[in-house]
Design a protein around this motif. Structure first.
Motif: not given
Length: 445
Positions: A20-28, A366-371, A377-379
């Motif tokens: 598939g494809d992944i679009l990266i915008q504004n760091g996310f 470690f409950q790392v946020e959005k990684r 919506g993740y980094y």
């Protein structure tokens, strides 16, 4: 900042691999789909035939800054890390001075904010007399508390049983431990010193820092965690015997006691000391083939939760000293992921399991946020790996400040070709493109 579209990659996430494809915008990560049309101004990267995976979250590194920067520093080692597909790291407190007050801990964050290419967190160090400082640690922006139950580089030994129980009873953050029994090690070292003096053959390192020393300390820490309800994470498990101490019958998110294994304990055995000498002298020690196989088994059946590096560089001059004077530790961040892909090629682990143990599970644990996941919506901490691009580890392509690797001369089949940190293309085809783009990790606590 530039937006990117990664096309036709073999995306690996949560046990599945799909093209598939992944679009990266504004760091996310803005969109994941089968066929995303390029928008104006978006840079397209064709990843056909390559794996696209979440960047590794390395939960144990020693980048030596401040105070030991002749060996390494945050700038140099974070560059090596992204070249190896590590997009986030958690660094340990045994720098100089030791990070055992909130002020000293924050100074390390301030250094990283000026120079780290990768995302970063720093552990707060425990001692025999700093409980008050430990309790001030912010769970939102600090990974956890580190305790050395066996002395290692920096000698932050916590050996008072009353103090330990006090820390385990009162600290609500994750407590990570280096577990080796100091009395056992001292006794063993005395025996070998009497026989060999300072020039103990390094082959005896796993008999000095023995299976018994590891098991005794790990089991005590686990017993204390069970008694107090503390959240315990045991770093660098190195023996098959210890793996029986951990559970695999509950989901990771519900575990109160977790475990880590390091790449060198999965790769080397005591048979390698003859060729590698002090270059593979680590604490805990690389042990037997039986231990290595036991670690692999526990890793794959879920008793061991994460793979890390314990990246701990020293200069070659330091490593070439006699056994008792040569420090333990070695550089690994640039080569850990490709070593795991080599193990994958040999049938020891799948790509999906590599991603689980190096990215998903550290993020959960470690409950790392959005990684740690490839999710909208993740980094955009993303790594592209070509599984069929052989290369050899040589002095000329080593990025560590210390200038050497225990993998020197090794030919790997897979190569990291691109690394994104927060949507920035920081590494491409052998070159680190950017600096100071890492962010402080946040935790969902």
């Amino acid at each position: 900042m530039t937006d990117y579209l990664i096309k036709n990659g073999k995306i690996v996430n949560e046990g599945n691999t799909f093209t598939g494809d992944i679009l990266i915008q504004n760091g996310f990560i803005a969109k994941i789909d089968k066929d995303i049309m390029p928008l104006g101004g978006v840079k397209v990267i064709d990843a056909e035939g390559n794996y696209v995976i979440p960047g590794m979250i390395d939960d144990q590194v020693h980048f030596r800054e401040p105070g030991l920067t002749h060996k390494a520093d945050i700038a140099s080692e974070s560059k090596a890390a992204v070249a190896g597909g590590i997009t986030s790291f958690i660094e340990q407190p045994n720098t100089v001075p030791n990070a055992v007050t909130q002020e000293l801990l924050e100074q390390k964050y301030q250094i990283a904010a000026t120079c780290s290419v990768a995302n970063y967190s720093f552990m707060m160090g425990g001692t025999n007399d700093n409980l008050e400082e430990l309790l001030k640690t912010n769970p939102r922006n600090v990974a956890g508390i580190k305790l050395f139950l066996g002395s290692s580089t920096g000698n932050m030994l916590v050996d008072n049983p009353e103090v330990l129980e006090n820390i385990f009873s009162n600290v609500k953050l994750l407590i990570a431990v280096h577990a080796e029994d100091e009395d056992t090690i001292r006794h063993n070292l005395t025996v070998y010193k009497e026989k060999y003096g300072e020039n103990i053959p390094v082959q005896y390192h796993p008999l000095i820092r023995s299976e018994e020393a590891c098991y005794l300390s790990s089991s005590k820490a686990i017993e204390l965690a069970e008694k107090t309800g503390a959240r315990l994470h045991v770093f660098h498990v190195s023996t098959a015997r210890e793996t029986a101490l951990f559970r695999n019958d509950i989901p990771l998110k519900d575990k109160k006691i977790t475990a880590e294994v390091c790449v060198h304990h999965l790769w080397f055995t005591d048979k390698d000391y003859e060729a590698k000498g002090n270059l593979i002298k680590w604490n805990p020690a690389v042990k037997t083939e039986k231990d290595r196989e036991g670690l692999w088994k526990a890793l794959l059946d879920g008793r061991i939760d994460v793979i890390a590096t314990d990246h701990a560089p020293h200069t070659l001059e330091e490593k070439n000293r006699p056994y008792t004077q040569a420090p333990s530790g070695g550089p690994l961040v640039q080569h850990a992921l490709t070593a795991l892909f080599e193990a994958c090629k040999k049938g020891k682990i799948t790509v999906e399991q590599i991603v689980e143990k190096t990215a998903h599970n550290p993020a959960i644990l470690f409950q790392v946020e959005k990684r740690g996941f490839i999710k909208e919506g993740y980094y955009a901490d993303i790594v592209i790996v070509n599984p069929e691009e052989p290369w050899k580890v040589e002095k000329e392509n080593i990025l560590y400040k210390c200038g050497w690797s225990p993998f020197e001369g090794e030919e790997f089949s897979a190569k990291v070709t691109h690394t994104f940190v927060n949507g920035n293309l920081v590494y491409q085809d052998g070159k680190v493109n950017s600096v100071n783009l890492g962010q402080r990790l946040l935790f969902e606590r």
